[in-house]
Design a protein around this motif. Sequence first.
Motif, PDB file in Angstrom:
ATOM      1  N   LYS A   1      -9.396  -3.135   1.294  1.00 47.30           N
ATOM      2  CA  LYS A   1     -10.346  -3.197   0.066  1.00 47.30           C
ATOM      3  C   LYS A   1     -11.591  -3.160   0.520  1.00 47.30           C
TER       4      LYS A   1
ATOM      5  N   LEU B   1     -11.918   0.718   0.308  1.00 47.30           N
ATOM      6  CA  LEU B   1     -11.931   1.305  -1.031  1.00 47.30           C
ATOM      7  C   LEU B   1     -13.174   0.977  -1.681  1.00 47.30           C
TER       8      LEU B   1
ATOM      9  N   GLN C   1     -11.489   7.412  -0.534  1.00 49.19           N
ATOM     10  CA  GLN C   1     -10.506   7.744  -1.609  1.00 49.19           C
ATOM     11  C   GLN C   1      -9.165   7.825  -1.123  1.00 49.19           C
ATOM     12  N   PRO C   2      -8.166   6.998  -1.725  1.00 47.28           N
ATOM     13  CA  PRO C   2      -6.758   7.066  -1.223  1.00 47.28           C
ATOM     14  C   PRO C   2      -5.917   8.347  -1.795  1.00 47.28           C
TER      15      PRO C   2
ATOM     16  N   GLN D   1      -2.067   5.531  -2.991  1.00 45.80           N
ATOM     17  CA  GLN D   1      -2.338   4.943  -4.033  1.00 45.80           C
ATOM     18  C   GLN D   1      -1.322   4.149  -4.927  1.00 45.80           C
TER      19      GLN D   1
ATOM     20  N   PHE E   1      -0.156   1.201  -2.647  1.00 40.68           N
ATOM     21  CA  PHE E   1      -1.215   0.195  -2.880  1.00 40.68           C
ATOM     22  C   PHE E   1      -1.145  -0.600  -4.425  1.00 40.68           C
ATOM     23  N   LYS E   2      -0.670   0.188  -5.389  1.00 43.52           N
ATOM     24  CA  LYS E   2      -0.110  -0.482  -6.625  1.00 43.52           C
ATOM     25  C   LYS E   2       0.892  -1.467  -6.477  1.00 43.52           C
TER      26      LYS E   2
ATOM     27  N   CYS F   1      -4.784  -2.213  -5.437  1.00 38.91           N
ATOM     28  CA  CYS F   1      -5.611  -1.519  -6.314  1.00 38.91           C
ATOM     29  C   CYS F   1      -5.287  -2.073  -7.701  1.00 38.91           C
TER      30      CYS F   1
END
Length: 79
Positions: free
Chosen positions: A56, A59, A64-65, A70, A73-74, A79
Motif C-alpha cells: 500500500k 502504491l 504502477q502494478p 494487479q 492484489f485484487k 487494491c
Amino acid sequence: MVKIRLKRMGQIHAPYYRVIVADSRTPRNGKFIAQLGTYDPNKEPSELKVNVDEAKKWLANGAQPTETVQKLFKKAGIC
C-alpha cells in the motif's frame, strides 16, 4: 517509472515468483528496489504472501502494478 511486478524464480517446470518493486527499464530478473512478497502458482490453491503495508505504501507513492500483479492484489484485497 517504478513498477510492481513479478520476478521468476525456481526450476524450469516449477516456477515461483517474487513480487518486487523495480524500475521499469531493468530486466525481469535484474536489480530491484524492494521485495514485497512471493507468489506460488504450483500449489493448490495458489499461494500469495504479500506485505500489505509495504504494498500500500508503494502504491500510494505512485508505483504502477503490472496487469498480473494487479489481479493478484485484487484477489488478496489490496487494491
